[in-house]
Design a protein around this motif. Structure first.
Motif, PDB file in Angstrom:
ATOM      1  N   THR A  74      51.715  47.805  78.582  1.00  0.00           N
ATOM      2  CA  THR A  74      50.934  48.285  77.449  1.00  0.00           C
ATOM      3  C   THR A  74      50.077  47.187  76.831  1.00  0.00           C
ATOM      4  N   GLY A  75      50.196  45.961  77.347  1.00  0.00           N
ATOM      5  CA  GLY A  75      49.432  44.846  76.804  1.00  0.00           C
ATOM      6  C   GLY A  75      50.162  44.053  75.745  1.00  0.00           C
ATOM      7  N   ARG A  76      51.378  44.465  75.408  1.00  0.00           N
ATOM      8  CA  ARG A  76      52.167  43.680  74.469  1.00  0.00           C
ATOM      9  C   ARG A  76      52.687  42.416  75.151  1.00  0.00           C
ATOM     10  N   ILE A  77      52.680  41.321  74.425  1.00  0.00           N
ATOM     11  CA  ILE A  77      53.146  40.053  74.974  1.00  0.00           C
ATOM     12  C   ILE A  77      54.209  39.471  74.059  1.00  0.00           C
ATOM     13  N   TYR A  78      55.323  39.095  74.655  1.00  0.00           N
ATOM     14  CA  TYR A  78      56.441  38.530  73.917  1.00  0.00           C
ATOM     15  C   TYR A  78      56.803  37.178  74.509  1.00  0.00           C
ATOM     16  N   ALA A  79      57.200  36.255  73.636  1.00  0.00           N
ATOM     17  CA  ALA A  79      57.720  34.975  74.065  1.00  0.00           C
ATOM     18  C   ALA A  79      59.152  34.847  73.557  1.00  0.00           C
ATOM     19  N   PHE A  80      59.994  34.188  74.326  1.00  0.00           N
ATOM     20  CA  PHE A  80      61.411  34.076  74.009  1.00  0.00           C
ATOM     21  C   PHE A  80      61.803  32.606  73.909  1.00  0.00           C
ATOM     22  N   ARG A  81      62.575  32.312  72.867  1.00  0.00           N
ATOM     23  CA  ARG A  81      63.063  30.951  72.682  1.00  0.00           C
ATOM     24  C   ARG A  81      64.357  31.025  71.884  1.00  0.00           C
ATOM     25  N   GLY A  82      65.400  30.393  72.420  1.00  0.00           N
ATOM     26  CA  GLY A  82      66.697  30.518  71.780  1.00  0.00           C
ATOM     27  C   GLY A  82      67.114  31.968  71.756  1.00  0.00           C
ATOM     28  N   GLY A  83      67.596  32.440  70.649  1.00  0.00           N
ATOM     29  CA  GLY A  83      67.948  33.850  70.512  1.00  0.00           C
ATOM     30  C   GLY A  83      66.875  34.636  69.794  1.00  0.00           C
ATOM     31  N   LEU A  84      65.614  34.150  69.872  1.00  0.00           N
ATOM     32  CA  LEU A  84      64.508  34.755  69.141  1.00  0.00           C
ATOM     33  C   LEU A  84      63.439  35.271  70.086  1.00  0.00           C
ATOM     34  N   SER A  85      62.637  36.220  69.596  1.00  0.00           N
ATOM     35  CA  SER A  85      61.456  36.658  70.332  1.00  0.00           C
ATOM     36  C   SER A  85      60.260  36.666  69.385  1.00  0.00           C
ATOM     37  N   PHE A  86      59.081  36.331  69.935  1.00  0.00           N
ATOM     38  CA  PHE A  86      57.824  36.315  69.195  1.00  0.00           C
ATOM     39  C   PHE A  86      56.899  37.361  69.801  1.00  0.00           C
ATOM     40  N   ARG A  87      56.241  38.145  68.971  1.00  0.00           N
ATOM     41  CA  ARG A  87      55.198  39.070  69.440  1.00  0.00           C
ATOM     42  C   ARG A  87      53.870  38.322  69.352  1.00  0.00           C
ATOM     43  N   LEU A  88      53.144  38.206  70.486  1.00  0.00           N
ATOM     44  CA  LEU A  88      51.992  37.319  70.540  1.00  0.00           C
ATOM     45  C   LEU A  88      50.639  38.004  70.655  1.00  0.00           C
ATOM     46  N   ASP A  89      50.589  39.257  71.046  1.00  0.00           N
ATOM     47  CA  ASP A  89      49.282  39.866  71.315  1.00  0.00           C
ATOM     48  C   ASP A  89      48.643  40.472  70.083  1.00  0.00           C
ATOM     49  N   SER A  90      49.435  40.764  69.042  1.00  0.00           N
ATOM     50  CA  SER A  90      48.900  41.491  67.903  1.00  0.00           C
ATOM     51  C   SER A  90      48.280  40.552  66.896  1.00  0.00           C
ATOM     52  N   ARG A  91      47.003  40.718  66.660  1.00  0.00           N
ATOM     53  CA  ARG A  91      46.283  39.871  65.714  1.00  0.00           C
ATOM     54  C   ARG A  91      46.799  40.059  64.295  1.00  0.00           C
ATOM     55  N   GLN A  92      47.232  41.261  63.967  1.00  0.00           N
ATOM     56  CA  GLN A  92      47.693  41.502  62.614  1.00  0.00           C
ATOM     57  C   GLN A  92      49.145  41.101  62.401  1.00  0.00           C
ATOM     58  N   ASP A  93      49.963  41.183  63.437  1.00  0.00           N
ATOM     59  CA  ASP A  93      51.395  41.038  63.235  1.00  0.00           C
ATOM     60  C   ASP A  93      51.898  39.612  63.261  1.00  0.00           C
ATOM     61  N   GLY A  94      51.157  38.708  63.798  1.00  0.00           N
ATOM     62  CA  GLY A  94      51.490  37.306  63.657  1.00  0.00           C
ATOM     63  C   GLY A  94      52.484  36.763  64.647  1.00  0.00           C
ATOM     64  N   HIS A  95      52.816  35.492  64.462  1.00  0.00           N
ATOM     65  CA  HIS A  95      53.735  34.788  65.354  1.00  0.00           C
ATOM     66  C   HIS A  95      55.122  34.731  64.761  1.00  0.00           C
ATOM     67  N   HIS A  96      55.498  35.715  64.004  1.00  0.00           N
ATOM     68  CA  HIS A  96      56.780  35.685  63.324  1.00  0.00           C
ATOM     69  C   HIS A  96      57.900  35.904  64.330  1.00  0.00           C
ATOM     70  N   ALA A  97      58.951  35.098  64.227  1.00  0.00           N
ATOM     71  CA  ALA A  97      60.094  35.224  65.137  1.00  0.00           C
ATOM     72  C   ALA A  97      61.113  36.210  64.578  1.00  0.00           C
TER      73      ALA A  97
END
Length: 452
Positions: A278-301
């Protein structure tokens, strides 16, 4: 386990989600008339006010996105805004941006309607019986108006409002909250239906973030289904553990800070990256995930299980194929359906060896529209044809890298990640034919807009 990296070079990445405010709120929201205008340069954040916010028990009046995509959090006579490309909070008087309002707002929302340019990206601010609408940071002609004139069937004095997107509500809808009643306004038909969601209860403010819906109640919040109002297990939760960057609080990990793992600019390598169908991009670090593709939603873990229900621990590799996302943890793999709220497929996790023919992987990627999976271990990559049953693993092919933390393929090419750097290749063929690694570039600087 080896760590993995992050993202495509043309991706517009977002701003960190942050909340805040300086003074306790009253729950009474006065009526007023007025308009507004764009604010000027961002003032510096105020650590003293943030510290006070983290200790008080007051609620927010409203929360929404601004016209430029940053997050706005209204409380009393002030508004807090997250900065572009960073986790800083900037507080300013409400009157400095919308001086004609003359007091606190009751609710706020932003409309996203590309097919209706007169309304697209409009910011609506509610006070008592009236509503103000801004487009392009200018008050739209004819405003302020009565709430019931702009949204027939919706009473004045609403407590909260949030836009519900068609993919989640089946049509363009706005949800208005007033006491125990929810008013669902159909933007296309211009009609309103009311209902009562006793399980959810009244909302001081409402928020859509990462395709999920939240009702804020004092310093607590609940996630809810926008069609039924049902609340999943595990709620309510404390805003100061998730949305507000309070010192010493860990966004879902009690009083333990996430530290460098939750700081996108820390340079700490990511353990996995996922770009789904769907074009969503997630990054994983530790026990956290970041949503990266959404301009409005930010890099919040967020804690891993918030997006991937039932998943705990660290993700070592990730890829997407055929509407499913594959998350590899050690010798096991879990599969989630991408289009069903990341619901884990029954029978998983299961052995990676049984599913893909390898005991483990440092990185994995598929390219758009392809059933070819590339599994990387050390300095070797192996091909798996996902259409083949049973799946067979190809012979290892050397890479121009001794080791990578992560990998991703998009329409812009193949990206390999190692530590704080990424290496870009135009295609899989170019990667496999390379004798030396492509020039390293900074993940934090180029993709997270962090200071050099």
């Amino acid at each position: 386990m080896h760590t993995m990296g992050v993202i495509t070079a043309t991706l517009c990445l977002a701003w960190a989600l942050a909340l805040g405010c300086a003074h306790p709120l009253t729950h009474k929201k006065p009526e007023a008339a007025g308009g507004g205008h764009p604010h000027g340069a961002e003032p510096p954040s105020n650590d003293t006010d943030l510290a006070q916010l983290c200790t008080d028990e007051a609620s927010f009046d409203a929360v929404t996105l601004s016209e430029n995509g940053t997050m706005l959090f209204f409380r009393g006579e002030e508004v807090w805004e997250s900065s572009r490309g960073g986790g800083q909070l900037h507080v300013r008087p409400l009157a400095s941006s919308w001086p004609e309002l003359g007091g606190p707002v009751d609710a706020a929302l932003r409309l996203h309607r590309r097919q209706h340019p007169e309304e697209h990206q409009s910011l609506y601010l509610f006070q008592g019986e009236q509503v103000w609408a801004y487009a392009g940071e200018q008050l739209r002609p004819g405003f302020p108006r009565r709430v019931e004139d702009e949204f027939p069937g919706v009473p004045g004095g609403v407590d909260a409002a949030v836009e519900c997107h068609p993919e989640e509500c089946g049509g363009e809808t706005i949800l208005f909250f007033k006491g125990d009643t929810v008013y669902s306004f159909d933007l296309a038909l211009r009609v309103t239906k009311s209902r009562t969601w006793l399980e959810l209860g009244p909302c001081d403010a409402a928020l859509r973030w990462l395709e999920r819906y939240y009702c804020l109640q004092g310093t607590r919040f609940q996630r809810f289904d926008p069609l039924t109002g049902k609340v999943p297990p595990g709620y309510p939760r404390d805003l100061r553990d998730y949305f507000i960057p309070c010192p010493g609080r860990g966004h879902g990990s009690g009083d333990t800070s996430w530290g460098d793992a939750g700081d996108r600019c820390s340079g700490t390598p990511f353990q996995a990256l996922l770009s789904d169908d769907t074009g969503r991009i997630y990054a994983f670090r530790g026990g956290l995930s970041f949503r990266l593709d959404s301009r409005q939603d930010g890099h919040h873990a967020w804690p891993l299980g918030q997006t991937w229900p039932g998943l705990e621990g660290e993700v070592d590799a990730a890829f997407a194929w055929d509407g499913r996302t594959y998350l590899i943890q050690g010798s096991q793999v879990s599969i989630f359906l991408s289009e069903q709220g990341h619901r884990r497929v029954q029978g998983y996790p299961r052995a990676l060896q049984e599913e893909l023919g390898v005991p483990s992987a440092d990185a994995a990627f598929t390219c758009p529209g392809s059933a070819h999976l590339y599994l990387i271990t050390g300095n070797r990559v192996r091909l798996v044809d996902l259409l083949q049953t049973p799946r067979q693993v190809g012979e290892p092919v050397p890479l121009p890298h001794d080791h990578v933390d992560g990998a991703m393929c998009t329409k812009d090419g193949v990206f390999l990640f190692h530590g704080p750097s990424y290496h870009q290749y135009a295609s899989v063929a170019q990667l496999l034919g390379a004798q030396q690694p492509a020039p390293p570039q900074s993940i934090a600087t180029h993709f997270f807009h962090c200071p050099q």
